[in-house]
Design an enzyme around this catalytic site. Structure first.
Site, PDB file in Angstrom:
ATOM      1  N   HIS A  19       0.824  -1.212   0.000  1.00 17.52           N
ATOM      2  CA  HIS A  19       0.000   0.000   0.000  1.00 17.52           C
ATOM      3  C   HIS A  19       0.862   1.268   0.000  1.00 17.52           C
ATOM      4  O   HIS A  19       1.762   1.408   0.822  1.00 17.52           O
ATOM      5  CB  HIS A  19      -0.853  -0.040   1.275  1.00 17.52           C
ATOM      6  N   HIS A  61      -1.044  11.207  -1.699  1.00 17.95           N
ATOM      7  CA  HIS A  61      -2.344  10.749  -1.220  1.00 17.95           C
ATOM      8  C   HIS A  61      -3.310  11.898  -0.986  1.00 17.95           C
ATOM      9  O   HIS A  61      -4.438  11.891  -1.479  1.00 17.95           O
ATOM     10  CB  HIS A  61      -2.180   9.940   0.068  1.00 17.95           C
TER      11      HIS A  61
HETATM   12  O1  G3P Z   1      -6.425   1.766  -3.120  1.00 19.66           O
HETATM   13  C1  G3P Z   1      -6.747   1.300  -1.860  1.00 19.66           C
HETATM   14  C2  G3P Z   1      -6.500   2.309  -0.770  1.00 19.66           C
HETATM   15  O2  G3P Z   1      -5.302   2.977  -1.011  1.00 19.66           O
HETATM   16  C3  G3P Z   1      -7.625   3.293  -0.652  1.00 19.66           C
HETATM   17  O3  G3P Z   1      -7.488   4.137   0.440  1.00 19.66           O
HETATM   18  O4  G3P Z   1      -7.032   6.358   1.392  1.00 19.66           O
HETATM   19  O5  G3P Z   1      -5.242   4.658   1.373  1.00 19.66           O
HETATM   20  O6  G3P Z   1      -5.941   5.735  -0.744  1.00 19.66           O
HETATM   21  P1  G3P Z   1      -6.377   5.271   0.601  1.00 19.66           P
HETATM   22 MG    MG Z   2      -4.729   4.639  -2.184  1.00 22.67          MG
END
Ligand code: G3P
Ligand code: MG
Length: 259
Positions: A19, A61
């Protein structure tokens, strides 16, 4: 990889997906985070992509700069010449001070050279949903030309996915869901998505059966708890997005735990 699930078209992406690069080991959404994930054996990565004021896709992000850089304000208001000089690493730890905000082009070079897969989350600055989807799709097509594994484009924003579909219909897309609102399944089909990525508590046997029954893949974010990972694997999940690259080893038998 779950390429052989019965009745489903082959799926080229590994089960385990780091992630925001590997955004706990190193500053999220930087090349250093990708290197950290790769060093833990990860072969697939998720990252968040938006547009600079002059239309360059880059990784970040938040809408604004202040959480992960010394700068302030809306990132998408600045040209790439400014964004590319901002320190996106010092906030995480001293070792990463000076780590730049990367362009999608820089990340594409790293993942292609190392044979890695990428899930590009289209994370538009508010108001630029369609434009971001369109530009990211065109840039992904250009950057991954000739690659065996194309990037998976995902978004919480249906207008971004619709614009990506219209610009480059052949790139695989996934709808991100933080709740299963009425009509979510029909929306997924309208957008021509190949997969749905839900917050992990939403994913259960019924949702997976519905998706697999329609030839779609089921993925989850952000799974850092071993019991949840085991539950989802037992259900036949196709992708697990995790921060815990030091706990879950894609190389281990069954892709599971290091502790
Ligand atoms: O793509 C999955 C996840 O990254 C979505 O949440 O807020 O971490 O971008 P966020
Ligand atoms: Mg994400």
């Amino acid at each position: 990889m779950n390429a052989t699930a019965p009745g489903l078209a082959p799926w080229p992406y590994p089960l385990w997906i780091a992630h925001r690069g590997a955004g706990h080991q190193a500053p999220e959404n930087t090349l250093a985070a990708f290197r950290a994930g790769a060093s833990h054996g990860y072969r697939a990565f998720e990252c968040d992509v938006k547009l600079s004021a002059d239309g360059v896709p880059f990784l970040l992000h938040d809408d604004t700069l202040q959480r992960t850089t010394p700068a302030h304000g809306v990132a998408g208001d600045r040209p790439w010449s400014e964004l590319s000089r901002i320190d996106a690493g010092g906030w995480h730890s001293r070792a990463f001070a000076g780590e730049p905000i990367p362009s999608l082009e820089a990340i594409a070079a790293f993942v292609r050279r190392n044979g890695l897969a990428l899930n590009i989350e289209i994370k538009p600055t508010p108001g630029l949903e369609a434009e971001t989807g369109r530009v990211v799709a065109l840039e992904a097509k250009r950057l991954w030309q000739g690659s065996a594994i194309q990037p998976l484009l995902s978004s919480f924003e249906p207008p971004s996915l619709a614009a990506a579909r219209d610009a480059v219909p052949g790139l695989p897309r996934a709808l991100l869901l933080d709740r299963l609102a009425p009509g979510w399944f029909e929306l997924t089909q309208e957008l021509g998505c190949a997969a749905v990525v839900t917050a992990y508590p939403l994913m259960d046997a019924d949702v997976i059966a519905r998706l697999h029954g329609a030839g779609l893949r089921a993925l989850c974010y952000t799974v850092n708890d071993p019991a949840e990972a085991q539950r989802l694997i037992a259900l036949g999940i196709d992708g697990i997005i995790t921060d815990a690259v030091d706990r879950f080893s894609p190389a281990a038998s069954g892709g599971m735990l290091l502790d």
